[in-house]
Design an enzyme around this catalytic site. Structure first.
Site, PDB file in Angstrom:
ATOM      1  N   GLY A  46     -43.249  64.622 -32.164  1.00 28.27           N
ATOM      2  CA  GLY A  46     -42.320  64.790 -33.283  1.00 28.27           C
ATOM      3  C   GLY A  46     -42.710  63.849 -34.408  1.00 28.27           C
ATOM      4  CD  GLN A  51     -41.974  58.652 -37.342  1.00 27.88           C
ATOM      5  OE1 GLN A  51     -41.671  59.817 -37.136  1.00 27.88           O
ATOM      6  NE2 GLN A  51     -42.587  57.910 -36.427  1.00 27.88           N
ATOM      7  CB  CYS A  91     -41.524  55.198 -32.008  1.00 25.44           C
ATOM      8  SG  CYS A  91     -41.293  55.619 -33.749  1.00 25.44           S
ATOM      9  CG  LEU A  92     -46.352  58.951 -33.382  1.00 27.65           C
ATOM     10  CD1 LEU A  92     -46.536  60.219 -34.212  1.00 27.65           C
ATOM     11  CD2 LEU A  92     -47.577  58.684 -32.522  1.00 27.65           C
ATOM     12  CG  HIS A 133     -37.352  59.273 -31.467  1.00 27.15           C
ATOM     13  ND1 HIS A 133     -37.703  58.184 -30.688  1.00 27.15           N
ATOM     14  CD2 HIS A 133     -38.239  59.277 -32.499  1.00 27.15           C
ATOM     15  CE1 HIS A 133     -38.729  57.561 -31.241  1.00 27.15           C
ATOM     16  NE2 HIS A 133     -39.093  58.207 -32.345  1.00 27.15           N
ATOM     17  CD  GLU A 134     -39.072  62.594 -34.405  1.00 27.15           C
ATOM     18  OE1 GLU A 134     -39.197  61.819 -35.371  1.00 27.15           O
ATOM     19  OE2 GLU A 134     -39.802  62.540 -33.405  1.00 27.15           O
ATOM     20  CG  HIS A 137     -37.852  58.048 -37.230  1.00 29.59           C
ATOM     21  ND1 HIS A 137     -38.322  56.759 -37.330  1.00 29.59           N
ATOM     22  CD2 HIS A 137     -38.424  58.570 -36.122  1.00 29.59           C
ATOM     23  CE1 HIS A 137     -39.144  56.511 -36.304  1.00 29.59           C
ATOM     24  NE2 HIS A 137     -39.223  57.603 -35.552  1.00 29.59           N
TER      25      HIS A 137
END
Ligand code: GNR
Ligand code: NI
Length: 181
Positions: A46, A51, A91-92, A133-134, A137
């Protein structure tokens, strides 16, 4: 198409609250394509626009094995939540760190697609976790915010050290050994 740099914790830009998408045009579709390209290359399941320093309420997800089931959520709202489940997240924007987070097991979400059409979906499993999670962000929240201050402090130190070592390596100075685990 373009591969975009991903912001990393504790970059303050990750704390920006994203604004609603209001225009559903070709430029938006290009942004969606760039988000997918960046997510697949990372690789991740995702990616939220936040991000890559775009502060719009735009999320892409693909949790399929074959990486061939693209899901786009624009201006998402959670209508209802059911159950609780503890699962390991990464997480990226917090590379190499994994820890348990509690999330709703199932969510009903209302969002728009790339054309602006309103859609409602019932999600469960990893797709439900990833959406939550997204959506964090888009509010400027990260999964590490659910951990203790001590853990966050350790994570910041580890990421700082790795960045310093990468910079020293590329700078052509005395190169450092890989961190021992
Ligand atoms: O690639 C990702 N994997 C993942 C695993 C467990 C829970 C959430 C995620 S999302 C993450 C990509 C990412 O950072 N999205 O914001
Ligand atoms: Ni993330």
């Amino acid at each position: 198409m373009a591969l975009l740099p991903i912001l990393e914790y504790p970059d303050p830009r990750l704390r920006t609250k994203a604004l609603p998408v209001t225009v559903f045009d070709a430029a938006l579709q290009r942004r969606i394509d760039d988000l997918f390209e960046t997510m697949y290359a990372a690789p991740g399941i995702g990616l939220a626009a936040t991000q890559v320093d775009w502060h719009q309420r735009l999320i892409v997800i693909d949790v399929s094995e074959q990486s061939d089931q693209r899901e786009v959520f624009i201006n998402p709202q959670i209508l209802s939540r059911e159950g609780q489940a503890l699962g390991e997240e990464g997480c990226l924007s917090v590379p190499g760190i994994y820890d348990d987070v509690q999330r709703a097991e199932r969510v009903r979400v209302r969002a728009q697609d790339a054309t602006g059409k309103v859609i409602e979906r019932d999600l469960e499993g990893i797709l439900a976790v990833c959406l939550q999670h997204e959506m964090d962000h888009l509010e400027g929240r990260l999964f590490v915010d659910y951990l203790s201050e001590l853990k966050r402090q350790r994570i910041r130190k580890k990421l700082d050290k790795e960045r310093r070592e990468r910079a020293a390596g590329r700078g052509g100075g005395a190169s450092k050994r890989a961190p021992s685990l």
